[in-house]
Design an enzyme around this catalytic site. Sequence first.
Site, mmCIF file in Angstrom:
data_model
loop_
_atom_site.group_PDB
_atom_site.id
_atom_site.type_symbol
_atom_site.label_atom_id
_atom_site.label_comp_id
_atom_site.label_asym_id
_atom_site.label_seq_id
_atom_site.Cartn_x
_atom_site.Cartn_y
_atom_site.Cartn_z
ATOM 1 C CB SER A 95 21.428 10.069 37.933
ATOM 2 O OG SER A 95 21.318 10.090 36.696
ATOM 3 C CG ASP A 217 19.861 2.358 35.586
ATOM 4 O OD1 ASP A 217 19.255 2.828 34.597
ATOM 5 O OD2 ASP A 217 20.517 2.627 36.600
ATOM 6 C CG HIS A 245 18.636 6.159 36.310
ATOM 7 N ND1 HIS A 245 20.209 5.448 36.401
ATOM 8 C CD2 HIS A 245 18.977 7.552 36.096
ATOM 9 C CE1 HIS A 245 20.772 6.390 36.252
ATOM 10 N NE2 HIS A 245 20.230 7.647 36.236
#
Length: 267
Positions: A95, A217, A245
Site C-alpha cells: 500500500s 481493490d 487491498h
Amino acid sequence: MDIRRRNNVSVTGNPRGRVVVLAHGFGCDQNMWRLTVPVLAENYRVVLFDYVGSGGSDLSAWSEERYSSLKGYARDVVEVCEELDLERAVFVGHSVSAMVGVLAAREAPDRIGALVMVAPSPRYVDEDGYRGGFSAEDIDELLASLELNYLGWSATMAPLIMGNPDRPALGEELTDSFCATDPDMARVFARTTFLSDSRADLAGVTVPTLVLECAQDMIAPPEVGAYVHHAIGGSTLVTLDATGHCPQLSAPDATNAAITEFLAGLG
C-alpha cells in the site's frame, strides 16, 4: 538512537541469501507478513520492522513533524537499512509503503536494489486525466470521520478495505490492527497517506520493479496499477486473482508466488 528497538526490527531466514525487507501499510504492522515470511525465509534473509507509531515500535520516538510526510517514513527505512548495513536489498512495500520504498530507494540507492509494490497508489484523489479511486470530497469525508471517531471509523472501514466479506475473520483482523494503533498517530499517518501525491517520483525509479495489483481493490483500482506500471520504465505488472487491498493475507499463495518468481529473476 537504538534503531532496532525504535522500529522493532527483526531478522530471520537464510543469512547467506539476498536481503528482502518487508514493509507494512497504514494501520498495520509487520505481522501482516506472517504468511509470506516462511516462504521467503528458506532462501532469503528477511527483515521486518514497524514504522514509528505502529506495532511494537518505540512510540516515544514519534514526531508529528517527521511523520506528516512520506519522507519521514522513508527515513525510517533508510536508517534501518543503514543500521543493518544492507546492500541491494529488495524492498517489498504494501500500500502506501510502496511509495515510501520509491523515496527510500532514491535517497539510498546503494541500499535498495529492487522494489516490489503490493497494491500501490501514488495518488488516491481523482484528477483530470487520472483516476485514483476517490474524489476530493470522498477523502475529506474519510478523514473527517477518522478524526471524529477513529475506533468507529476503523470498525467500518477495515472490513471494506480488506474485502472478502465471505471471510469475516480477515476484516476482523484488520479492524483489530487499526484499533491497536494510537489514534493520534494513526490520524497523522492517514492524512499523510491519503493526501500524498507521489506520481512525479515514479519516473525516477531505475531499479527492477514488480507491481502487484488485485483484480478488485477499492483502495487501488486497476487504473492505478496500470498508471504505476507505465510510469516506471521496465517494470512488471502482475494482476492477482484476489479481492481487497491486502493480498498477502487474502491470497497469500498467489502473492508469494509472484514475489518469489520476481526474486528468482533478479539473479
